[in-house]
Structure formats: structure tokens, C-alpha cells
Design an enzyme around this catalytic site. Structure first.
Site, mmCIF file in Angstrom:
data_model
loop_
_atom_site.group_PDB
_atom_site.id
_atom_site.type_symbol
_atom_site.label_atom_id
_atom_site.label_comp_id
_atom_site.label_asym_id
_atom_site.label_seq_id
_atom_site.Cartn_x
_atom_site.Cartn_y
_atom_site.Cartn_z
ATOM 1 N N ASP A 14 39.973 -30.898 42.186
ATOM 2 C CA ASP A 14 39.636 -29.093 41.598
ATOM 3 C C ASP A 14 39.381 -28.520 42.349
ATOM 4 O OD1 ASP A 14 43.089 -29.416 41.803
ATOM 5 O OD2 ASP A 14 43.172 -28.804 39.697
ATOM 6 N N LYS A 38 42.854 -25.624 43.517
ATOM 7 C CA LYS A 38 43.350 -23.633 43.052
ATOM 8 C C LYS A 38 42.288 -23.465 42.161
ATOM 9 C CE LYS A 38 47.459 -24.516 43.224
ATOM 10 N NZ LYS A 38 48.038 -24.032 44.429
ATOM 11 N N MET A 81 42.990 -18.700 31.494
ATOM 12 C CA MET A 81 42.656 -17.536 32.545
ATOM 13 C C MET A 81 43.426 -15.661 32.479
ATOM 14 S SD MET A 81 45.071 -20.289 34.938
ATOM 15 C CE MET A 81 45.773 -20.395 33.138
#
Length: 261
Positions: A34, A56, A169
């Protein structure tokens, strides 16, 4: 039997890898990595291992999840030792549950190696415990945005829980997060920490309050990947007392401050 190992690469510092994670990487034929994984961790991989970037990142062009799962299935069926290397922990906002279910549905054995999540490492790196007998008897890990509108976090309810909030996030949604928490009764003076790139050499952090958070975050220049910690435990931060001492009044909340590692 074909197999895949989902490996938690931790928050960034290679020394925070588990021994089991290192051993899995050392044996890998194929590594699907990732974006958030520190490239230095690939130093543990065999020289002949094939490394495939399957980044991602929220809000950015990303490798489709379905493609990643098909690729793991194909590589495992080809007889390769496959490691899916994920930032943090595979099962904490890492889609590890989805990948494990897909692999098992295709008859592929899956091993999962936990990693230290940035939600644990980020507050620890600035002296903040997630629980404290005086301030918080628990912590909630929550994403800053849901998969769709129906799965958005219930910020007012989270504010009323009285628990430390560890938000992943959340940078792009900070205005909505602030509004939701304050609608649930969270005080504007509630301490907040934002930690970007936790445990890496370029780590940066911000100490502020909930009422000041959106503007303070914009002024700081901090961005993703960052962890936002909301709650009185942030008062334990190494720099918090220094800010408090500088406040105009003894009971005034510490003002926003940026700190660089």
C-alpha cells in the site's frame, strides 16, 4: 494449499514491525504494498521478490479493491508466497476483513499478522495515552467518513460517549466533524491533537482545541495521513502544559500550537 499473508506494516517506523511480520516479508515471493507503507520496510524482502504497488489513498486515484483481490488470488494459485503489506493493522480500517473473506471464498488459506495502528502510535509519539483514570475510561476508533451517507459516523453520539476519539482519515472532513461533535455537547475547549506521518522522520503535530480545530489545521499546513485525537487525554501531551502556562488566564484553554519533530 494456496495461501496469502496479510501483514500489518505498522505506522511507518520499521523498528515497530513485529518479528512475525519481518519473517513473513523475508519469505515472500510477491509483495502487494500500500501507499502508506514505509518503503524502507521492503529492505526485509528477498532480492528476488516481486513488489507490486497497489496504493489506496482516500480522495486520490486508487487501485480498485476488486483488482487487488483478484491479483492475490491469481498469485496464490500460481504457487507464490504472497504478502499483502498494509499500513498499520490489516483489520483496523485496512480492509483486511474484506480481503480475507474474498480469499477464503476462493479456497485460499489466509494468515493475518497484526500491526501497530497509527491510531495507537500517533498519540503515544507525543505523550498522549488513549485512556486515563482521571479523564477517559475508553477510546473509540472511527473513520472520518463512511462508505456512503448512510454510514457516516454519528458524531453527536460519539461526543456524548465521553470516550477518547481517535479519528482516521478525518482531515478533509474536519469542519463536519467539529460541527457534529459540538452539536452533541462537546465543549469548544476540548483538547485536540493532530499527528501527521506518525513515527516517521517527517512527523508533525498540532495541539489545539475543538473550537479552533478547522482553522488551526488549515493554518498548520498539516494534511493526510493524519490521526486526530479528541479528548481531555490530550492534556498529557508533552507540549500541552507549556501552552497552558502561556495562556492569559489559569483556566483558559491552551492556544493552538504547531510542533515539529
Amino acid at each position: 494449499m494456496s495461501s496469502v499473508t496479510l501483514v500489518g506494516a505498522g505506522p511507518g517506523d520499521p523498528e515497530l514491525l513485529t518479528l512475525k511480520a519481518v519473517r513473513a516479508i523475508e519469505r515472500a515471493d510477491v509483495i502487494l504494498i500500500d501507499d502508506l507503507v514505509n518503503p524502507e520496510i521492503l529492505g526485509f524482502a528477498p532480492s528476488g521478490a516481486r513488489v507490486i504497488q497497489v496504493g489506496k489513498r482516500g480522495g486520490c486515484a486508487s487501485t480498485p479493491q476488486e483488482f487487488i483481490e483478484r491479483l492475490m488470488i491469481a498469485e496464490a494459485r500460481a504457487g507464490h508466497r504472497v504478502v499483502r503489506l498494509k499500513g498499520g493493522d490489516p483489520y483496523l480500517f485496512g480492509r483486511g476483513g474484506e480481503e480475507r473473506a474474498s480469499l477464503r471464498a476462493h479456497g485460499i488459506k489466509v494468515d493475518v499478522i497484526p500491526g501497530i495502528s497509527s491510531g495507537l502510535a500517533a498519540p503515544t509519539s507525543i505523550g498522549v495515552p488513549l485512556t486515563h483514570r482521571a479523564w477517559s475510561q475508553g477510546a473509540t476508533f472511527v473513520t472520518g467518513h463512511g462508505k456512503d451517507a448512510a454510514s457516516e459516523p454519528n458524531w453527536p453520539a460519539l461526543a456524548q460517549s465521553g470516550l477518547t476519539l481517535v479519528i482516521y482519515m478525518g482531515v478533509a472532513r474536519v469542519d463536519a466533524i467539529q460541527a457534529g461533535l459540538m452539536a452533541g455537547g462537546a465543549a469548544a475547549s476540548t483538547p485536540v491533537a493532530v499527528v501527521q506521518s506518525a513515527t516517521r522522520d517527517n512527523q508533525r503535530q498540532l495541539l489545539t482545541t475543538l473550537g479552533q480545530l478547522p482553522q488551526a489545521l488549515r493554518d498548520s499546513g498539516l494534511g493526510s495521513p493524519s490521526i486526530i485525537v479528541v479528548g481531555d487525554v490530550v492534556r498529557c501531551a508533552d507540549a500541552w502544559q507549556e501552552l497552558a502556562d502561556q495562556a492569559d488566564q489559569a483556566d483558559q484553554a491552551p492556544r493552538t500550537a504547531n510542533a515539529h519533530r
